[in-house]
Design an enzyme around this catalytic site. Structure first.
Site, PDB file in Angstrom:
ATOM      1  N   PRO A 196       5.205 -51.351  67.830  1.00 47.04           N
ATOM      2  CA  PRO A 196       5.059 -52.057  68.637  1.00 47.04           C
ATOM      3  C   PRO A 196       4.787 -51.933  70.312  1.00 47.04           C
ATOM      4  CG  PRO A 196       6.376 -53.054  67.718  1.00 47.04           C
ATOM      5  CD  PRO A 196       6.860 -51.990  67.033  1.00 47.04           C
TER       6      PRO A 196
ATOM      7  N   CYS B 230     -30.803 -37.768  48.358  1.00 46.41           N
ATOM      8  CA  CYS B 230     -29.842 -38.975  48.846  1.00 46.41           C
ATOM      9  C   CYS B 230     -30.682 -39.826  49.905  1.00 46.41           C
ATOM     10  CB  CYS B 230     -28.294 -38.750  48.646  1.00 46.41           C
ATOM     11  SG  CYS B 230     -28.527 -37.687  49.992  1.00 46.41           S
TER      12      CYS B 230
ATOM     13  N   SER C 206     -19.555 -38.036  49.891  1.00 42.13           N
ATOM     14  CA  SER C 206     -19.686 -37.535  48.547  1.00 42.13           C
ATOM     15  C   SER C 206     -21.587 -36.526  48.734  1.00 42.13           C
ATOM     16  CB  SER C 206     -20.193 -38.454  48.069  1.00 42.13           C
ATOM     17  OG  SER C 206     -20.932 -40.134  48.648  1.00 42.13           O
TER      18      SER C 206
ATOM     19  N   HIS D   2     -24.296 -43.582  52.298  1.00 41.16           N
ATOM     20  CA  HIS D   2     -25.077 -42.836  53.136  1.00 41.16           C
ATOM     21  C   HIS D   2     -25.558 -44.144  54.235  1.00 41.16           C
ATOM     22  CE1 HIS D   2     -24.236 -39.248  52.099  1.00 41.16           C
ATOM     23  NE2 HIS D   2     -25.676 -38.735  51.749  1.00 41.16           N
TER      24      HIS D   2
ATOM     25  N   GLU E 243     -31.189 -30.404  55.675  1.00 43.77           N
ATOM     26  CA  GLU E 243     -31.827 -31.956  55.872  1.00 43.77           C
ATOM     27  C   GLU E 243     -32.104 -32.770  56.801  1.00 43.77           C
ATOM     28  OE1 GLU E 243     -29.381 -32.744  52.985  1.00 43.77           O
ATOM     29  OE2 GLU E 243     -29.264 -35.014  53.178  1.00 43.77           O
TER      30      GLU E 243
ATOM     31  N   GLN F 191     -24.291 -40.096  57.502  1.00 45.30           N
ATOM     32  CA  GLN F 191     -24.197 -39.444  55.912  1.00 45.30           C
ATOM     33  C   GLN F 191     -22.680 -39.170  55.189  1.00 45.30           C
ATOM     34  OE1 GLN F 191     -27.815 -37.089  56.203  1.00 45.30           O
ATOM     35  NE2 GLN F 191     -26.553 -37.139  53.857  1.00 45.30           N
TER      36      GLN F 191
ATOM     37  N   ARG G  40     -22.906 -36.227  59.312  1.00 45.22           N
ATOM     38  CA  ARG G  40     -21.521 -36.189  58.463  1.00 45.22           C
ATOM     39  C   ARG G  40     -20.616 -37.316  58.915  1.00 45.22           C
ATOM     40  NH1 ARG G  40     -23.296 -35.517  53.648  1.00 45.22           N
ATOM     41  NH2 ARG G  40     -23.562 -32.955  53.904  1.00 45.22           N
TER      42      ARG G  40
HETATM   43  N1  HSE Z   1     -27.931 -33.048  51.533  1.00 41.77           N
HETATM   44  C1  HSE Z   1     -27.200 -35.032  50.919  1.00 41.77           C
HETATM   45  C2  HSE Z   1     -25.816 -34.736  52.042  1.00 41.77           C
HETATM   46  C3  HSE Z   1     -26.675 -35.287  49.541  1.00 41.77           C
HETATM   47  O1  HSE Z   1     -25.164 -33.769  52.235  1.00 41.77           O
HETATM   48  O2  HSE Z   1     -25.634 -36.030  52.053  1.00 41.77           O
HETATM   49  C4  HSE Z   1     -28.050 -34.902  48.648  1.00 41.77           C
HETATM   50  O3  HSE Z   1     -28.878 -35.428  48.640  1.00 41.77           O
END
Ligand code: HSE
Length: 372
Positions: free
Chosen positions: A193, A135, A165, A274, A241, A162, A267
């Site tokens: 507050p 992706c 999902s 992403h 990745e 990323q 992430r």
């Molecule tokens: N490997 C990618 C991710 C998603 O972990 O965000 C799929 O391509």
């Protein structure tokens, strides 16, 4: 009539694929048959036409009757079924959203707005395996494929942000559970507050560090934090990745010699978009207007966002892009390092261009070809 078998259509990528095929009225000109690894005999999805009950996705006799198989079932299924099916003599088209066959010489990674020529040459030369790309790579190429096409890139780094999902549906749920847990724990202090922000901060941190915080899938907090590690380790010190950035980009484009690409994949707490920050060393000093023109004209989905605050906040974020096929590219500028150093930022829906859409489009390309 062309027969097409669909497997894994109930999962996250598969259901987005079904949604997109229905939205584009793709269910015509072929006979769809749905198969499952667990729910054979049941009623298939509503695709607006009569379809037979769900078949067994492990039944080689059934699979070998298909002209095209589209699977979103995952690598495990592909690794188990694909070799048996090919060994049995099946000559149909295998379209796969998983990574299992991506780097095989016998396959093409599909992203037709970017590599349609490679796809057409592959079809003409008898390639039968067409695989959706990673992706992050697909979204990067939708954004700046034009710069590759004009052979302007000497090397590139991609720093990614990323979404959950990419790790799966369970991770999306876990992200929301983490957010809820933080929100619940700080609710009382937030309701006052005049409560000191240091107290709110400590409360959030204690929640994130407590044993009860939901981290079964991510193995660490993502909400209110981030994880600079995606997928398995490689000998090189990259994660898998990160390795894919170089390997898949150059395979998709069939660049020779390959363009050096590397970066850090992170992430973050976005749901399904992403984002990536790119640093590019250009082969020559070309004007920014020419660069934005090349990016804007490379396909109909890419959208250059002017480098100002208002447009950036409005258009260049996961919240703005989710659920759309638009791939915005913004923050485009030359770095003060030198005139050949370009910086930009892009966002894309990981489930659309990052997964289901290239698969949907190659399916249509193959159906059209079979129809002649
Ligand atoms: N490997 C990618 C991710 C998603 O972990 O965000 C799929 O391509």
């Amino acid at each position: 009539m062309i027969k097409a078998g669909f497997i894994g259509w109930r999962g996250m990528v598969g259901s987005i694929l079904m949604e997109r095929m229905l939205a584009e009225k793709d269910f015509k000109g072929f006979e769809p048959v749905f198969a499952s690894t667990s729910q054979m005999g049941q009623k298939g999805p509503d695709v607006g036409i009569d379809i037979p009950p769900v078949k067994d996705a492990h039944d080689l006799d059934f699979l070998s009757q298909m002209d095209i198989i589209v699977t979103c079932q995952g690598s495990g299924y592909t690794k188990e079924v694909y070799p048996k099916l090919r060994n049995s003599g099946w000559k149909g088209y295998w379209i796969d959203a998983s990574s299992a066959l991506r780097m095989e010489d016998s396959s093409i990674i599909v992203l037709d707005p970017v590599n349609r020529k490679v796809i057409d040459q592959g079809l003409s030369s008898g390639i039968k395996d067409f695989i959706g790309g990673n992706c992050t790579v697909s979204l990067m190429l939708m954004a700046i494929g034009g710069l590759f096409e004009h052979q302007l890139i000497e090397w590139m780094t991609s720093m990614t942000y990323q979404a959950a999902s990419g790790a799966g549906a369970k991770n999306m749920r876990e992200l929301v559970a983490q957010m809820s847990s933080i929100g619940d724990s700080a609710r009382e202090l937030m309701g006052d507050p005049v409560s000191a922000i240091t107290l709110v901060d400590r409360c959030v941190l204690e929640t994130m560090q407590s044993d009860d915080f939901p981290t079964e899938n991510f193995l660490a907090p993502v909400a209110g934090s981030l994880i600079p590690w995606i997928d398995s380790p490689m000998e090189s010190g990259q994660t898998r990745e990160e390795w894919k950035g170089f390997a898949e980009t150059n395979k998709i484009l069939q660049t020779e010699p390959p363009v050096p690409i590397d970066g850090i994949c992170v992430r973050i707490g976005a749901m399904r978009c992403h984002s990536q920050a790119m640093t590019i060393k250009l082969k020559k000093d070309i004007a920014l207007d020419d660069i934005t023109g090349i990016i804007q004209n490379s396909n109909q989905w890419v959208k250059v966002v002017p480098n100002d605050r208002e447009q950036t906040l409005k258009c260049l974020s996961p919240a703005a892009v989710t659920g759309t096929l638009t791939v915005p590219v913004g923050r485009i500028r030359k770095l003060n390092i030198g005139p050949r150093y370009l910086s930009l930022f892009t966002v894309g829906d990981q489930l659309l261009w990052g997964a289901a859409e290239p698969v949907r489009r190659i399916f249509n390309i193959i159906v059209d070809r079979l129809k002649g």
